[in-house]
Design a protein around this motif. Sequence first.
Motif, PDB file in Angstrom:
ATOM      1  N   SER A   1       0.805  -1.239   0.000  1.00  0.00           N
ATOM      2  CA  SER A   1       0.000   0.000   0.000  1.00  0.00           C
ATOM      3  C   SER A   1       0.826   1.271   0.000  1.00  0.00           C
ATOM      4  O   SER A   1       0.303   2.362  -0.184  1.00  0.00           O
ATOM      5  CB  SER A   1      -0.905   0.018   1.229  1.00  0.00           C
ATOM      6  OG  SER A   1      -0.110   0.225   2.389  1.00  0.00           O
ATOM      7  N   ARG A   2       2.142   1.136   0.248  1.00  0.00           N
ATOM      8  CA  ARG A   2       3.062   2.281   0.316  1.00  0.00           C
ATOM      9  C   ARG A   2       2.806   3.170   1.530  1.00  0.00           C
ATOM     10  O   ARG A   2       3.167   4.335   1.543  1.00  0.00           O
ATOM     11  CB  ARG A   2       3.038   3.084  -0.995  1.00  0.00           C
ATOM     12  CG  ARG A   2       3.323   2.197  -2.212  1.00  0.00           C
ATOM     13  CD  ARG A   2       3.565   2.958  -3.470  1.00  0.00           C
ATOM     14  NE  ARG A   2       4.632   3.921  -3.292  1.00  0.00           N
ATOM     15  CZ  ARG A   2       4.800   4.979  -4.096  1.00  0.00           C
ATOM     16  NH1 ARG A   2       3.984   5.167  -5.114  1.00  0.00           N
ATOM     17  NH2 ARG A   2       5.788   5.821  -3.884  1.00  0.00           N
TER      18      ARG A   2
ATOM     19  N   SER B   1      -2.901   8.541  -0.247  1.00  0.00           N
ATOM     20  CA  SER B   1      -2.737   7.210  -0.841  1.00  0.00           C
ATOM     21  C   SER B   1      -2.006   7.261  -2.174  1.00  0.00           C
ATOM     22  O   SER B   1      -2.621   7.477  -3.219  1.00  0.00           O
ATOM     23  CB  SER B   1      -4.109   6.556  -1.057  1.00  0.00           C
ATOM     24  OG  SER B   1      -4.769   6.419   0.164  1.00  0.00           O
ATOM     25  N   PRO B   2      -0.692   7.044  -2.154  1.00  0.00           N
ATOM     26  CA  PRO B   2       0.027   6.954  -3.433  1.00  0.00           C
ATOM     27  C   PRO B   2      -0.423   5.717  -4.204  1.00  0.00           C
ATOM     28  O   PRO B   2      -1.034   4.809  -3.613  1.00  0.00           O
ATOM     29  CB  PRO B   2       1.496   6.798  -3.009  1.00  0.00           C
ATOM     30  CG  PRO B   2       1.549   7.026  -1.541  1.00  0.00           C
ATOM     31  CD  PRO B   2       0.184   6.776  -0.998  1.00  0.00           C
ATOM     32  N   LEU B   3      -0.100   5.654  -5.467  1.00  0.00           N
ATOM     33  CA  LEU B   3      -0.437   4.473  -6.290  1.00  0.00           C
ATOM     34  C   LEU B   3       0.223   3.241  -5.685  1.00  0.00           C
ATOM     35  O   LEU B   3       1.433   3.248  -5.417  1.00  0.00           O
ATOM     36  CB  LEU B   3       0.101   4.705  -7.710  1.00  0.00           C
ATOM     37  CG  LEU B   3      -0.386   3.762  -8.798  1.00  0.00           C
ATOM     38  CD1 LEU B   3      -1.902   3.907  -9.001  1.00  0.00           C
ATOM     39  CD2 LEU B   3       0.374   4.029 -10.095  1.00  0.00           C
ATOM     40  N   ARG B   4      -0.559   2.210  -5.466  1.00  0.00           N
ATOM     41  CA  ARG B   4      -0.034   0.990  -4.841  1.00  0.00           C
ATOM     42  C   ARG B   4       1.106   0.377  -5.672  1.00  0.00           C
ATOM     43  O   ARG B   4       1.147   0.538  -6.883  1.00  0.00           O
ATOM     44  CB  ARG B   4      -1.151  -0.068  -4.729  1.00  0.00           C
ATOM     45  CG  ARG B   4      -2.247   0.256  -3.744  1.00  0.00           C
ATOM     46  CD  ARG B   4      -3.332  -0.814  -3.813  1.00  0.00           C
ATOM     47  NE  ARG B   4      -2.804  -2.146  -3.482  1.00  0.00           N
ATOM     48  CZ  ARG B   4      -2.664  -2.625  -2.243  1.00  0.00           C
ATOM     49  NH1 ARG B   4      -3.040  -1.897  -1.210  1.00  0.00           N
ATOM     50  NH2 ARG B   4      -2.175  -3.836  -2.036  1.00  0.00           N
ATOM     51  N   ASP B   5       1.990  -0.339  -4.995  1.00  0.00           N
ATOM     52  CA  ASP B   5       3.077  -1.008  -5.713  1.00  0.00           C
ATOM     53  C   ASP B   5       2.563  -2.047  -6.699  1.00  0.00           C
ATOM     54  O   ASP B   5       3.186  -2.304  -7.715  1.00  0.00           O
ATOM     55  CB  ASP B   5       4.023  -1.695  -4.710  1.00  0.00           C
ATOM     56  CG  ASP B   5       5.061  -0.730  -4.137  1.00  0.00           C
ATOM     57  OD1 ASP B   5       5.429   0.237  -4.829  1.00  0.00           O
ATOM     58  OD2 ASP B   5       5.488  -0.959  -2.993  1.00  0.00           O
TER      59      ASP B   5
ATOM     60  N   ALA C   1      -0.323  -1.951  -8.286  1.00  0.00           N
ATOM     61  CA  ALA C   1      -1.373  -1.425  -9.180  1.00  0.00           C
ATOM     62  C   ALA C   1      -1.086  -1.867 -10.606  1.00  0.00           C
ATOM     63  O   ALA C   1       0.079  -1.893 -11.028  1.00  0.00           O
ATOM     64  CB  ALA C   1      -1.381   0.094  -9.116  1.00  0.00           C
TER      65      ALA C   1
END
Length: 345
Positions: free
Chosen positions: A314-315, A337-341, A343
């Motif tokens: 989830s970063r 919420s950054p872009l998930r690893d 994604a």
Amino acid sequence: MDVENAVLELCSLPAQVLWSFVCVYRTTCRSPPGGGSTLLLDNEEEETRKYAEPLIGSDCRQGSTSEMADLWQNAMDHAVALARRAGEVVREALQDDRKVMTKSCSVDLVTQTDQKVEQLIIQSVKEKFPTHSFIGEESVAAGEACVLTDCPTWIVDPIDGTTNFVHAFPFVAVSIGFSVNRQMEFAVVYSCLEDKMYTARRGKGAFCNGEPLQVSGQEDIKQSIISTEFGSSRDPEAVEKIFLSLRSILCIPVHGVRGAGTAAINMCHVASGCVEAYYEVGIHVWDVAAGSLLVSEAGGVLMDVDGGAADLMSRRIVAANSRTIAERLVSEIHSFSPLRDDATP
Ligand SMILES: O=P([O-])([O-])O[C@@H]1[C@H](O)[C@H](O)[C@@H](O)[C@H](O)[C@H]1O
Ligand SMILES: [Mg+2]
């Protein structure tokens, strides 16, 4: 089918049958073919004794299903030897000029040493454990998928603290986590410039240079040190949230806020008890995979920055000595919420 995958599928067999299997595995896999040492790094036998002994409990010869877990000891011994070798490469590289390149933005740095160390680790693991999977920071940067499956998976950050490395700021780590069934099985974080080898094995505790680690017993956040990082995003909205969180936490007030410049070493500090908690939004799975096991095996807790269950993809992470400190911290964090690893591109 290789023996380790076979083991995963044989979990339902009675203990005695499994024990026979373990014996066969040990005979065939502990010794390289022909008794030679081509698959062992220099000093690997010595490293094995030094770091494996405190990690193998006295119950490891019972032939129960817990014995299954010791099948991964061979992989962990190799990870320790590789991390030490990688550390030598990092220290040697610090003597020379370091050519700096950038990745996602102008402050997301990478050097040839990051790439060289990752190759060294992955090639050696592929030779010794050909069926295992990988998530490596520089391989993902080069376009490989970042997907965590049930397969035995090595999660590698060749240099955690690349910016520190570029500037010779003295906290630089090689971080190797190993997961099976999406659960961390062992962790190795080598703080190369301090020569500290942090190791953890699921259910067997966390260690630094062979000495057991224990998180701090402090439950009052006002008596605590919290560590965090600014990360490499300069997106104005993210920067704003980072500063709002920092302001709230500083003004609780806490004793201090610190940051070593590497997520892995920050988590080792929580595991060691000199820092009560570490949090960050924007890290990647390779930054925190190994550190997460070190913290939990030292008696700490992991949590999402919104208070839910930690999710390594989830970063976002909170790693703390206790639920009390983690929840108090969560109440002050302005999350995003950054872009998930993992994604899909
Ligand atoms: O790029 P790298 O040096 O491997 O890893 C970084 C470090 O852990 C840094 O402390 C953290 O703030 C960043 O979020 C990470 O990406
Ligand atoms: Mg990193």
